[in-house]
Design a protein around this motif. Structure first.
Motif, PDB file in Angstrom:
ATOM      1  N   CYS A  66       0.985  -1.300   0.179  1.00 55.85           N
ATOM      2  CA  CYS A  66       0.498  -0.392   0.207  1.00 55.85           C
ATOM      3  C   CYS A  66       1.257   1.272   0.160  1.00 55.85           C
ATOM      4  CB  CYS A  66      -0.802  -0.515   1.103  1.00 55.85           C
ATOM      5  SG  CYS A  66      -2.245   1.747   1.292  1.00 55.85           S
ATOM      6  N   ARG A  67       0.705   2.279  -1.247  1.00 55.44           N
ATOM      7  CA  ARG A  67       1.797   3.612  -1.450  1.00 55.44           C
ATOM      8  C   ARG A  67       0.844   3.824  -0.865  1.00 55.44           C
ATOM      9  NH1 ARG A  67       5.206  -0.305  -2.266  1.00 55.44           N
ATOM     10  NH2 ARG A  67       5.637  -1.458  -4.081  1.00 55.44           N
ATOM     11  N   ARG A  68      -0.282   4.632  -0.769  1.00 55.40           N
ATOM     12  CA  ARG A  68      -0.874   5.626  -0.619  1.00 55.40           C
ATOM     13  C   ARG A  68      -2.377   5.020   0.363  1.00 55.40           C
ATOM     14  NH1 ARG A  68      -0.566  11.360  -3.289  1.00 55.40           N
ATOM     15  NH2 ARG A  68      -2.560  12.143  -1.470  1.00 55.40           N
ATOM     16  N   LEU A  69      -3.092   6.050   1.061  1.00 57.77           N
ATOM     17  CA  LEU A  69      -3.761   5.844   1.690  1.00 57.77           C
ATOM     18  C   LEU A  69      -4.735   6.845   2.482  1.00 57.77           C
ATOM     19  CD1 LEU A  69      -6.032   3.598   2.577  1.00 57.77           C
ATOM     20  CD2 LEU A  69      -4.980   4.180   5.184  1.00 57.77           C
ATOM     21  N   GLU A  70      -5.850   7.480   1.972  1.00 54.15           N
ATOM     22  CA  GLU A  70      -6.392   8.433   1.994  1.00 54.15           C
ATOM     23  C   GLU A  70      -7.730   7.641   2.746  1.00 54.15           C
ATOM     24  OE1 GLU A  70      -6.939  10.434  -1.745  1.00 54.15           O
ATOM     25  OE2 GLU A  70      -4.749  10.989  -2.063  1.00 54.15           O
ATOM     26  N   VAL A  71      -8.380   8.659   3.957  1.00 55.02           N
ATOM     27  CA  VAL A  71      -9.252   8.467   4.043  1.00 55.02           C
ATOM     28  C   VAL A  71     -10.533   9.444   4.291  1.00 55.02           C
ATOM     29  CG1 VAL A  71     -10.691   7.307   6.215  1.00 55.02           C
ATOM     30  CG2 VAL A  71      -8.705   6.127   5.433  1.00 55.02           C
ATOM     31  N   SER A  72     -11.808   9.399   4.114  1.00 55.80           N
ATOM     32  CA  SER A  72     -12.166  10.408   4.228  1.00 55.80           C
ATOM     33  C   SER A  72     -13.778  10.305   5.502  1.00 55.80           C
ATOM     34  CB  SER A  72     -13.484  10.655   3.274  1.00 55.80           C
ATOM     35  OG  SER A  72     -14.158  10.029   1.999  1.00 55.80           O
ATOM     36  N   ASP A  73     -13.701  11.567   6.435  1.00 59.06           N
ATOM     37  CA  ASP A  73     -15.084  10.986   7.045  1.00 59.06           C
ATOM     38  C   ASP A  73     -15.836  11.341   6.516  1.00 59.06           C
ATOM     39  OD1 ASP A  73     -13.341  11.228   8.961  1.00 59.06           O
ATOM     40  OD2 ASP A  73     -13.309  13.604   9.562  1.00 59.06           O
ATOM     41  N   ALA A  74     -17.585  10.479   7.034  1.00 57.14           N
ATOM     42  CA  ALA A  74     -18.842  10.112   6.714  1.00 57.14           C
ATOM     43  C   ALA A  74     -19.625  11.433   7.027  1.00 57.14           C
ATOM     44  CB  ALA A  74     -19.747   9.471   7.678  1.00 57.14           C
ATOM     45  N   SER A  75     -20.341  11.918   5.947  1.00 53.45           N
ATOM     46  CA  SER A  75     -20.881  13.696   6.780  1.00 53.45           C
ATOM     47  C   SER A  75     -21.840  13.024   7.655  1.00 53.45           C
ATOM     48  CB  SER A  75     -22.140  13.434   5.044  1.00 53.45           C
ATOM     49  OG  SER A  75     -22.570  12.648   5.627  1.00 53.45           O
TER      50      SER A  75
ATOM     51  N   ARG B 206     -25.813  11.232   4.691  1.00 57.72           N
ATOM     52  CA  ARG B 206     -25.912  10.572   3.770  1.00 57.72           C
ATOM     53  C   ARG B 206     -24.396  10.064   2.712  1.00 57.72           C
ATOM     54  NH1 ARG B 206     -29.253  15.836   0.800  1.00 57.72           N
ATOM     55  NH2 ARG B 206     -31.572  14.792   2.028  1.00 57.72           N
ATOM     56  N   ARG B 207     -23.145  10.217   3.359  1.00 63.87           N
ATOM     57  CA  ARG B 207     -22.049   9.529   2.415  1.00 63.87           C
ATOM     58  C   ARG B 207     -21.503   8.941   3.336  1.00 63.87           C
ATOM     59  NH1 ARG B 207     -19.506  13.726   1.982  1.00 63.87           N
ATOM     60  NH2 ARG B 207     -18.121  13.649   3.950  1.00 63.87           N
ATOM     61  N   PRO B 208     -21.256   7.871   3.097  1.00 64.65           N
ATOM     62  CA  PRO B 208     -20.809   6.697   4.285  1.00 64.65           C
ATOM     63  C   PRO B 208     -19.031   7.324   4.576  1.00 64.65           C
ATOM     64  CG  PRO B 208     -20.355   5.506   2.721  1.00 64.65           C
ATOM     65  CD  PRO B 208     -21.323   6.879   2.141  1.00 64.65           C
ATOM     66  N   ALA B 209     -18.194   7.084   5.505  1.00 67.45           N
ATOM     67  CA  ALA B 209     -17.331   7.549   5.325  1.00 67.45           C
ATOM     68  C   ALA B 209     -16.409   6.406   4.507  1.00 67.45           C
ATOM     69  CB  ALA B 209     -15.865   6.846   6.576  1.00 67.45           C
ATOM     70  N   GLN B 210     -15.253   6.688   3.778  1.00 65.57           N
ATOM     71  CA  GLN B 210     -14.392   5.848   2.480  1.00 65.57           C
ATOM     72  C   GLN B 210     -12.906   5.763   2.882  1.00 65.57           C
ATOM     73  OE1 GLN B 210     -15.944   6.969  -1.309  1.00 65.57           O
ATOM     74  NE2 GLN B 210     -17.518   8.293  -0.234  1.00 65.57           N
ATOM     75  N   PHE B 211     -12.560   5.532   2.111  1.00 70.81           N
ATOM     76  CA  PHE B 211     -10.942   5.197   1.755  1.00 70.81           C
ATOM     77  C   PHE B 211     -10.478   4.638   0.574  1.00 70.81           C
ATOM     78  CE2 PHE B 211     -11.571   0.440   1.623  1.00 70.81           C
ATOM     79  CZ  PHE B 211     -10.740   0.307   1.853  1.00 70.81           C
ATOM     80  N   ARG B 212      -9.229   5.469  -0.391  1.00 69.59           N
ATOM     81  CA  ARG B 212      -9.258   5.164  -1.456  1.00 69.59           C
ATOM     82  C   ARG B 212      -7.559   5.179  -1.357  1.00 69.59           C
ATOM     83  NH1 ARG B 212      -9.981   7.084  -6.550  1.00 69.59           N
ATOM     84  NH2 ARG B 212      -7.893   7.828  -7.677  1.00 69.59           N
ATOM     85  N   ALA B 213      -7.079   4.118  -1.987  1.00 71.84           N
ATOM     86  CA  ALA B 213      -5.474   3.666  -1.490  1.00 71.84           C
ATOM     87  C   ALA B 213      -4.782   3.109  -3.146  1.00 71.84           C
ATOM     88  CB  ALA B 213      -5.941   2.291  -1.272  1.00 71.84           C
ATOM     89  N   ILE B 214      -2.912   3.435  -2.954  1.00 70.84           N
ATOM     90  CA  ILE B 214      -2.507   3.489  -4.153  1.00 70.84           C
ATOM     91  C   ILE B 214      -1.674   2.207  -3.768  1.00 70.84           C
ATOM     92  CG2 ILE B 214      -0.972   4.632  -5.819  1.00 70.84           C
ATOM     93  CD1 ILE B 214      -2.306   6.921  -5.749  1.00 70.84           C
ATOM     94  N   CYS B 215      -2.154   1.363  -4.479  1.00 75.86           N
ATOM     95  CA  CYS B 215      -0.749  -0.111  -4.121  1.00 75.86           C
ATOM     96  C   CYS B 215      -0.324  -0.473  -5.788  1.00 75.86           C
ATOM     97  CB  CYS B 215      -2.614  -0.701  -3.555  1.00 75.86           C
ATOM     98  SG  CYS B 215      -3.341  -0.665  -1.951  1.00 75.86           S
ATOM     99  N   GLU B 216       0.014  -1.764  -4.880  1.00 77.65           N
ATOM    100  CA  GLU B 216       1.408  -2.440  -6.032  1.00 77.65           C
ATOM    101  C   GLU B 216       1.436  -4.017  -5.484  1.00 77.65           C
ATOM    102  OE1 GLU B 216       5.590  -2.441  -8.334  1.00 77.65           O
ATOM    103  OE2 GLU B 216       4.500  -0.357  -7.480  1.00 77.65           O
ATOM    104  N   LEU B 217       0.504  -4.536  -6.169  1.00 79.50           N
ATOM    105  CA  LEU B 217       0.837  -6.047  -6.318  1.00 79.50           C
ATOM    106  C   LEU B 217       1.215  -6.939  -7.104  1.00 79.50           C
ATOM    107  CD1 LEU B 217      -2.786  -7.770  -4.150  1.00 79.50           C
ATOM    108  CD2 LEU B 217      -0.365  -7.302  -3.284  1.00 79.50           C
ATOM    109  N   ASP B 218       2.127  -7.527  -6.899  1.00 80.90           N
ATOM    110  CA  ASP B 218       2.777  -8.992  -7.905  1.00 80.90           C
ATOM    111  C   ASP B 218       3.599  -7.320  -9.347  1.00 80.90           C
ATOM    112  OD1 ASP B 218       1.963 -10.832  -6.722  1.00 80.90           O
ATOM    113  OD2 ASP B 218       0.208 -11.332  -7.202  1.00 80.90           O
TER     114      ASP B 218
END
Length: 81
Positions: free
Chosen positions: A42-51, A55-67
């Motif tokens: 996992c190279r980078r991870l961003e997390v956002s709070d729920a509204s 109406r909008r759940p907490a979410q994450f976005r990750a930049i990853c590299e496998l194989d």
């Protein structure tokens, strides 16, 4: 590009409709997100709070590299996960 990817510890993620990211179908726990942050692939991870209105759940976005293959992983963070 595959339409799904096995993500260690989190399960299978499917390529979203736009073909830009792999999305986990079920919400993950905050512990799962913390574990993701500790993974070497996992190279980078961003997390956002729920509204505040729920109406909008907490979410994450990750930049990853496998194989040697980079990809973006997105998902929801939920309580009952």
């Amino acid at each position: 590009m595959n339409t799904h990817k096995e993500v260690p510890g989190l399960g299978i993620a499917r390529l979203d409709g736009g073909g830009l990211a792999y999305r986990l179908a079920d919400p993950v726990t905050t512990d799962d997100v913390c574990g993701l942050a500790r993974q070497q692939w996992c190279r980078r991870l961003e997390v956002s709070d729920a509204s505040s209105d729920g109406r909008r759940p907490a979410q994450f976005r990750a930049i990853c590299e496998l194989d040697g293959e980079p990809f973006v992983l997105v998902g929801r963070i939920g309580e009952g996960a």
